[in-house]
Design an enzyme around this catalytic site. Structure first.
Site, PDB file in Angstrom:
ATOM      1  N   GLU A 192       0.824  -1.216   0.000  1.00  0.00           N
ATOM      2  CA  GLU A 192       0.000   0.000   0.000  1.00  0.00           C
ATOM      3  C   GLU A 192       0.852   1.257   0.000  1.00  0.00           C
ATOM      4  O   GLU A 192       0.479   2.277  -0.595  1.00  0.00           O
ATOM      5  CB  GLU A 192      -0.947  -0.013   1.196  1.00  0.00           C
ATOM      6  CG  GLU A 192      -1.911  -1.179   1.231  1.00  0.00           C
ATOM      7  CD  GLU A 192      -2.725  -1.281  -0.053  1.00  0.00           C
ATOM      8  OE1 GLU A 192      -3.059  -0.221  -0.619  1.00  0.00           O
ATOM      9  OE2 GLU A 192      -3.019  -2.403  -0.478  1.00  0.00           O
ATOM     10  N   HIS A 214      -0.837  -1.063 -11.217  1.00  0.00           N
ATOM     11  CA  HIS A 214       0.178  -2.070 -10.923  1.00  0.00           C
ATOM     12  C   HIS A 214       1.123  -2.237 -12.098  1.00  0.00           C
ATOM     13  O   HIS A 214       1.422  -3.350 -12.529  1.00  0.00           O
ATOM     14  CB  HIS A 214      -0.482  -3.413 -10.585  1.00  0.00           C
ATOM     15  CG  HIS A 214      -1.329  -3.381  -9.367  1.00  0.00           C
ATOM     16  ND1 HIS A 214      -2.638  -2.949  -9.382  1.00  0.00           N
ATOM     17  CD2 HIS A 214      -1.059  -3.685  -8.072  1.00  0.00           C
ATOM     18  CE1 HIS A 214      -3.149  -3.012  -8.163  1.00  0.00           C
ATOM     19  NE2 HIS A 214      -2.207  -3.454  -7.337  1.00  0.00           N
TER      20      HIS A 214
END
Length: 413
Positions: free
Chosen positions: A286, A295
């Site tokens: 995180e 991502h």
């Protein structure tokens, strides 16, 4: 006047008129006395008039005494009345100035247009200052004095001694504190202290909310987490607990690039807390979203580096021990990723270890299995919460701190 004769002597006799005549003063004597009294009165009146300055026409003033040299020190003039410029030397001038001002000769600096710094004290003052009868009669020579009085020097010495004594006492106190292991109160503030989590927010609806808060505090104070946040200058507004029921598919959630990070602390069965190493690994994931949304390759590289640095810099921080303040962790994830609770060291994990493996080896293998399962989940997007991100504008990719000013509500797992 009648003469009374008797024998061979003749004495004068006076009648009443003659007696009164004898009592009258002689005119010449009276005139002389009056003149003397008038002279005395005139002399007295003249002296009094001269004293008051009203009438000095007939008064002879006494010779006045005036100073040939005046010392000027700190805005005050000091006439050196007793200094005779005809016989005095520069040394005598220094001595007289010391007596008048309190500045010792060795601390004096005399300033005059004709005075040179290398003038010897034995030189006559009349030569040094070029004094003459005419110049002295016109006005006294003014010499400026610069220096410190003996009382001022003593006061400075007293203050220096008091400061030295305070420094010695302070050093002794610090040495005693170091011997006793106490931290120094005047230590420099830690610059890394600014990169942390400003607030811890567990779910208060659970009975063991205090245990959840202790777990969040352990993450905040973890040496590896602190080092990662300081190196990358991460600062997070809120480190909170992710609801296990409302978000059952998520292990972590980053709101607004670090304004708030929520972590899944509890197991699916709500019978305890997920293992610390697994929760910390999700936290590194995180934190990588503080800079990169999505991502992509940049995110994967940062996520991998943060996880590696956290393990290296916080080595030993995940060890167990007998800390009763730590929350109880479930054995749910001790296996290779099954859904139900498992016994420590059972199933496929026990089969992969040599016979007679120690508890330490079982714990190490279980930790590796948990982290491997978490890594697979993170890599496969199992914990990704991008459903809300599709409707939001793309987030910036270079933020290293809470970006509350942008107003974006991008959420990343």
């Amino acid at each position: 006047m009648d003469l009374v004769t008797g024998g061979s002597a003749t004495l004068p006799t006076c009648d009443d008129h003659d007696d009164n005549a004898l009592l009258e003063p002689d005119a010449d004597l009276t005139d002389a006395t009056t003149a003397t009294e008038r002279a005395l009165a005139a002399a007295t009146t003249g002296a009094a008039s001269d004293a008051t300055g009203t009438d000095t026409a007939h008064a002879v003033p006494a010779p006045a005494t005036r100073a040939a040299v005046v010392i000027s020190f700190r805005g005050t003039d000091y006439p050196l009345v007793g200094l005779d410029p005809a016989t005095a030397t520069l040394g005598d001038l220094r001595a007289a100035a010391a007596a008048a001002t309190g500045v010792p000769p060795e601390l004096q600096k005399l300033l005059h247009r004709r005075l040179r710094p290398d003038t010897p004290d034995s030189q006559p003052l009349a030569v040094t200052l070029s004094l003459s009868s005419a110049s002295v009669a016109a006005a006294p020579e003014r010499v400026l004095l610069v220096g410190s009085t003996a009382a001022a020097v003593q006061e400075v010495a007293r203050r220096d001694a008091a400061a030295a004594e305070f420094s010695r006492a302070r050093a002794a106190a610090h040495a005693a504190a170091r011997r006793m292991g106490a931290p120094r109160r005047d230590a420099e503030p830690d610059p890394a202290a600014a990169f942390t989590f400003d607030e811890l927010r567990p779910l208060e609806e659970f009975a063991d909310a205090d245990a959840a808060r202790r777990l969040l505090a352990r993450l905040r104070d973890d040496p590896g987490v602190r080092a990662v946040m300081a190196q990358n200058r991460f600062r997070v507004g809120i480190l909170g607990e992710l609801h296990p029921v409302r978000s059952p598919t998520l292990l972590g959630l980053n709101t607004n690039h670090g304004a708030k990070i929520e972590l899944r602390l509890r197991t699916d069965a709500l019978d305890g807390f997920r293992h610390y190493a697994s929760v910390r690994r999700v936290l590194m994931h995180e934190l990588a979203h503080n800079r990169h949304g999505g991502h992509g390759p940049d995110f994967v590289a940062l996520d991998t580096r943060l996880a590696r640095d956290c393990e290296r810099l916080g080595a030993g921080a995940t060890a167990g021990g007998g800390d009763a303040a730590r929350p109880r962790f479930s054995e749910e994830e001790e296996g290779s990723g099954g859904a139900g609770p498992r016994t420590l060291g059972g199933g496929a994990l026990a089969a992969s270890l040599p016979a007679g493996a120690s508890r330490r080896e079982l714990l190490a293998a279980a930790a590796q299995a948990r982290l491997a399962a978490v890594e697979r989940e993170l890599a496969g997007g199992v914990v990704c919460g991008d459903s809300e991100a599709a409707a939001e504008p793309p987030a910036p990719t270079s933020s290293a701190a809470p970006g509350g000013s942008s107003g974006l509500q991008q959420r990343d797992d």
